[in-house]
Scaffold this active site. Structure first.
Site, PDB file in Angstrom:
ATOM      1  N   HIS A  47       0.823  -1.201   0.000  1.00 20.86           N
ATOM      2  CA  HIS A  47       0.000   0.000   0.000  1.00 20.86           C
ATOM      3  C   HIS A  47       0.864   1.261   0.000  1.00 20.86           C
ATOM      4  O   HIS A  47       1.526   1.558   0.986  1.00 20.86           O
ATOM      5  CB  HIS A  47      -0.883  -0.037   1.253  1.00 20.86           C
ATOM      6  CG  HIS A  47      -1.884   1.057   1.348  1.00 20.86           C
ATOM      7  ND1 HIS A  47      -1.861   1.994   2.362  1.00 20.86           N
ATOM      8  CD2 HIS A  47      -2.939   1.358   0.574  1.00 20.86           C
ATOM      9  CE1 HIS A  47      -2.880   2.822   2.217  1.00 20.86           C
ATOM     10  NE2 HIS A  47      -3.555   2.453   1.138  1.00 20.86           N
ATOM     11  N   HIS A  89      -1.424  10.081  -2.692  1.00 24.65           N
ATOM     12  CA  HIS A  89      -2.698   9.687  -2.088  1.00 24.65           C
ATOM     13  C   HIS A  89      -3.624  10.873  -1.861  1.00 24.65           C
ATOM     14  O   HIS A  89      -4.781  10.857  -2.265  1.00 24.65           O
ATOM     15  CB  HIS A  89      -2.479   8.963  -0.756  1.00 24.65           C
ATOM     16  CG  HIS A  89      -3.786   8.646  -0.099  1.00 24.65           C
ATOM     17  ND1 HIS A  89      -4.379   9.471   0.836  1.00 24.65           N
ATOM     18  CD2 HIS A  89      -4.656   7.631  -0.297  1.00 24.65           C
ATOM     19  CE1 HIS A  89      -5.535   8.960   1.199  1.00 24.65           C
ATOM     20  NE2 HIS A  89      -5.727   7.841   0.533  1.00 24.65           N
TER      21      HIS A  89
HETATM   22  O1  G3P Z   1      -6.756   1.475  -2.633  1.00 24.69           O
HETATM   23  C1  G3P Z   1      -7.119   0.743  -1.514  1.00 24.69           C
HETATM   24  C2  G3P Z   1      -6.828   1.571  -0.379  1.00 24.69           C
HETATM   25  O2  G3P Z   1      -5.616   2.183  -0.672  1.00 24.69           O
HETATM   26  C3  G3P Z   1      -7.925   2.557  -0.231  1.00 24.69           C
HETATM   27  O3  G3P Z   1      -7.610   3.463   0.665  1.00 24.69           O
HETATM   28  O4  G3P Z   1      -7.433   5.833   0.935  1.00 24.69           O
HETATM   29  O5  G3P Z   1      -5.433   4.410   1.135  1.00 24.69           O
HETATM   30  O6  G3P Z   1      -6.417   4.849  -1.075  1.00 24.69           O
HETATM   31  P1  G3P Z   1      -6.668   4.705   0.389  1.00 24.69           P
HETATM   32 CA    CA Z   2      -5.297   3.515  -2.689  1.00 27.74          CA
END
Ligand code: G3P
Ligand code: CA
Length: 376
Positions: A47, A89
């Site tokens: 992530h 992000h």
């Molecule tokens: O993309 C999945 C997850 O990353 C969603 O949350 O806000 O971290 O993009 P976010």
């Molecule tokens: Ca994401």
């Protein structure tokens, strides 16, 4: 024949049309379904890179995730004022860069209001050292924002391990045509071409097979556009409870809820009923998704603790529709175990090294060794 090839053959016999969306195979178990799509099972999705250990969405974070052995490098895709795709992000640059110092009069502007040249002047690493002094490294200072091209270079850069790309269209309403731009870039870089046949008995690496790119979005409209642009590329519909997403069972706002933090508030919100949740699965399936990306409530809370959308019945319903479940975003073994016990098929994590250990696929080298090897 390796399992991957057997599953691919089985799925091809079951599909009635070409394309990743046609996985109408509820009788396949999730492992076979993932294998048939060329997706690791369970999948390790880094992530924003290995973002617990290095500044998110930077080269330090992505090279570390790659070299640890993540199956996918996850990113949030945006487009600069001059049309270049890059990873960030937040809508704003404030949290993760020194925009307030370099462009004080524009510090609150969306990142998309900056040209790539302007974005490249920003320091996207120092904030991490200040926020996490125990994980700080001098080499993080000055790390730049990365373009999609640069992240592709990283994904291709280690012959021993080639992760795939897991790309989210972030706030796609801000970026009309970004799905088309993404298709063009992936195509130009050869990431949409049919994969080369694997050598006999050798499964392709995550970044080489037909599941080498997964597209993800929270937005129904963007899913539809992604499907139109890239019908043969696996897609995941991200799930959320709230406005424009799954309707909640309560309309009490956080401010009125009396809860001490957002995590506690989110943990008490659920889809308004089972039918509401199932409707989202049906939309995902009908619009080309091969799975969903639900949120989870984390055992110890925190700012990435959201709604519990990985209850066993939810995962079973998703599997029964022939789709996979990739949950976001878990970092601790207690949550990895809960999620796997509930039946998910892969996990978004900020801690690639920990998830690989949990899956008994530990990296050969430590986080520190790899960071140092990569120049950090
Ligand atoms: O993309 C999945 C997850 O990353 C969603 O949350 O806000 O971290 O993009 P976010
Ligand atoms: Ca994401």
């Amino acid at each position: 024949m390796p399992d991957f090839a057997k599953s691919a053959l089985l799925l091809s016999l079951l599909l009635t049309t070409s394309g990743a969306h046609a996985a109408s195979a509820p009788e396949m178990n999730p492992t076979a379904l993932a294998n048939a799509h060329g997706i690791a099972h369970p999948a390790v999705i880094a992530h924003r890179g290995a973002s617990f250990d290095a500044p998110e969405s930077t080269a330090a974070s992505y090279t570390l995730a790659r070299d640890l052995g993540a199956d996918y490098l996850e990113m949030d895709l945006q487009r600069s004022k001059d049309g270049v795709l890059f990873a960030l992000h937040d809508n704003s640059l404030l949290r993760t860069t020194d925009v307030a110092k370099k462009f004080p009069e524009r510090k609150d502007s969306p990142a998309s209001a900056f040209t790539l040249a302007e974005l490249k002047t920003l320091d996207a690493g120092s904030w991490f050292n200040q926020a996490y002094p125990d994980r700080a490294r001098p080499a993080y200072v000055g790390l730049p924002i990365l373009t999609l091209d640069e992240i592709i270079d990283i994904a291709q850069g280690n012959p021993q391990h080639k992760p795939g790309l897991y790309i989210e269209t972030k706030e796609p309403g801000q970026f009309p045509g970004i799905e088309h731009d993404l298709k063009n870039k992936l195509s130009e870089r050869g990431w949409l071409a049919p994969p080369a046949p694997a050598s006999t008995g050798t499964a392709p690496q995550p970044g080489e097979g037909k599941g080498r790119v997964i597209l993800q979005t929270f937005e129904k409209n963007s899913l539809t556009l992604l499907q139109k642009e890239m019908p043969d590329t696996p897609k995941i519909l991200l799930l959320w409870v709230g406005a424009g997403a799954i309707a909640p069972d309560s309309n009490v706002s956080f401010a009125d809820s009396g809860e001490k933090d957002k995590a506690a508030y989110y943990a008490k919100l659920h889809p308004k009923d089972n039918a509401e949740f199932l409707q989202w699965l049906d939309f995902a399936k009908a619009n080309g998704a091969i799975g969903t990306g639900p949120s989870a409530a984390l055992t110890h809370g925190g700012d990435q603790s959201y709604f519990d959308l990985i209850q066993p019945w939810m995962n079973k319903a998703t599997h029964d529709k022939g789709m996979l479940v990739h949950v976001y975003t878990l970092d601790e073994p207690v949550d990895f175990k809960k999620a796997m016990d509930a039946g998910v098929d892969g996990i978004f994590t900020n801690r690639t090294s920990e998830l690989l250990k949990f899956y008994q696929r530990p990296a050969a080298q430590t986080v520190s060794q790899l960071l140092e090897k990569n120049g950090y």
